[in-house]
Design an enzyme around this catalytic site. Structure first.
Site, PDB file in Angstrom:
ATOM      1  N   THR A 191       0.854  -1.191   0.000  1.00  0.00           N
ATOM      2  CA  THR A 191       0.000   0.000   0.000  1.00  0.00           C
ATOM      3  C   THR A 191       0.880   1.227   0.000  1.00  0.00           C
ATOM      4  O   THR A 191       2.032   1.153   0.369  1.00  0.00           O
ATOM      5  CB  THR A 191      -0.966   0.032   1.186  1.00  0.00           C
ATOM      6  OG1 THR A 191      -1.924   1.055   0.967  1.00  0.00           O
ATOM      7  CG2 THR A 191      -0.294   0.269   2.494  1.00  0.00           C
ATOM      8  N   THR A 402      -8.317  21.554  -4.664  1.00  0.00           N
ATOM      9  CA  THR A 402      -8.610  22.986  -4.709  1.00  0.00           C
ATOM     10  C   THR A 402      -7.938  23.757  -3.584  1.00  0.00           C
ATOM     11  O   THR A 402      -7.887  24.975  -3.626  1.00  0.00           O
ATOM     12  CB  THR A 402     -10.127  23.230  -4.632  1.00  0.00           C
ATOM     13  OG1 THR A 402     -10.647  22.596  -3.458  1.00  0.00           O
ATOM     14  CG2 THR A 402     -10.814  22.647  -5.849  1.00  0.00           C
TER      15      THR A 402
END
Length: 402
Positions: A191, A402
């Site tokens: 992972t 953002t």
């Protein structure tokens, strides 16, 4: 044989150097380019994401290992850009990272592996990489592991390093490591990004076997949000600088050392999960098969209802039973049991809600243990480490681009 934890991280084993610095990928000015190098030719192995949307560096590193026959000298990594879902240009960029690093190190191109982490679907700033690679090579040193560990971070709240040394009848071997990961964590092989080094001499085939075995109950047994990434991989390099040759007799010692380092790094990933405030071990027992044990443990560990209950210190054992029952594993409700810390809250069809206040108090802690017996009468068990789900996790991921 005795194994002890030591300092030094990825460069604790003999013959490894590392560096990390800002090259211009991250607008924040944080470190975003890392390099780990073996001074000697090394055996190499890696495990990669099973996500079918594989990032360019994953595809390139897979090809590199196949072409070299499991040999490598260096792993170059950028953070701040995943170089995933970037088409042919992304592949060209990953290959150029390999070429640039090989040229700066004066080593064969086949002996360089590459990794990336960050936002998906964004082109890599290759002008920054071109300028950065010679600088990071010049900065390589045996104490550079901490800088490399910081340079691979994205939303990680802290760097992750670990190292051990093991004494054998033939000498001492060391294993070091570093990792990054905070969100998009739910393993299907390994992972996030993980790196392990050792100064033992290990055949590439044996190194791959040892790495795979070490990952099973460590990197492959954690979850933050149930989201296997496009870029997940764990690398291992073995350069033989210690003079100790790993054969079948010493293989268990190598695996144990790899497991210890991988375990510490893997739990650090969960502790540093996005918005996490609690580390939780989910242990499933009484499973009919090994696959059932892992299936149920993952289902419980990934349940948003379980994770939010843990965050609120709510001993809602019904959510644990429900997750186990719908997991697909063999499950017998009348023989099932739920334990939160030392307290049994449900057993053989009977709830013990009078213990709820004690369980709620226990759940206020930072490191928690939950156990669910599936009641299937089997001997198989599995443990997956997870974290709670907080409003901060939502905030981080709602604003990630953002």
């Amino acid at each position: 044989m005795r194994t002890d934890r030591i300092d030094g991280g990825i460069t604790a084993p003999q013959g490894f150097r590392a560096a990390g610095m800002h090259c211009g990928i991250k607008a924040s000015g944080a470190a975003d380019l890392a390099l780990v190098v073996s001074d000697l030719p090394a055996s190499a192995a890696a495990v990669f994401t099973l996500n079918l949307a594989k990032a360019a560096p994953v595809l390139v590193s897979q090809d590199q290992l196949a072409r070299s026959g499991g040999r490598a000298r260096a792993i170059v990594t950028n953070s701040g850009c995943a170089n995933a879902c970037t088409g042919p240009q992304g592949l060209d960029d990953a290959r150029e990272m390999v070429r640039l690093t090989a040229a700066a190190l004066a080593c064969p191109e086949t002996e360089v592996l590459v990794a990336s982490t960050g936002v998906i679907g964004v082109a890599l700033k290759m002008d920054a990489v071109r300028a950065g690679v010679p600088r990071v090579v010049a900065a390589l040193n045996a104490e550079g592991g901490a800088h490399a560990a910081r340079a691979i971070m994205t939303t990680d709240p802290f760097p992750k390093e670990a190292a051990v040394q093991t004494g054998t009848d033939f000498g001492t071997i060391r294993v070091g490591g570093m990792a990054k990961g905070s969100g998009m964590i739910e393993p299907r092989m390994a992972t996030m990004l993980g790196y392990l080094t050792t100064d033992a001499t290990v055949d590439p085939g044996m190194l791959y076997r040892a790495l795979s075995e070490a990952c099973r109950g460590t990197f492959n047994a954690i979850t933050v949000d149930g989201e296997p990434s496009t870029n997940d991989c764990v690398f291992a390099l073995a350069n033989g600088a210690s003079g100790v040759v790993i054969d079948e007799a010493l293989y268990p010692a190598l695996v144990e050392a790899l497991k210890l380092v991988a375990h510490e790094l893997a739990l650090s990933v969960v502790r540093g999960g996005e918005g996490a405030t609690k580390l939780v071990s989910i242990t499933v027992t009484g499973a009919a098969t090994d696959a059932d044990a892992w299936t149920a443990a993952r289902a419980i560990a990934n349940s948003p209802l379980v994770k939010t209950a843990v965050h609120g210190a709510d001993p809602n054992w019904g959510r644990l039973i429900a997750a186990a029952g719908r997991s697909g594993a063999a499950f017998v409700l009348d023989r099932a049991r739920v334990r939160i810390g030392p307290l049994v809250l449900f057993e053989q069809g009977r709830p013990f809600d009078e213990r709820a206040p004690q369980a709620a108090s226990y759940l206020q802690g930072r490191e928690l243990a939950i156990e669910v017996d599936l009641g299937a009468g089997g001997r198989f068990s599995a443990t997956v480490w997870t974290c709670d789900l907080s409003a901060e996790y939502v905030k981080i991921n709602a604003e990630y681009r953002t």
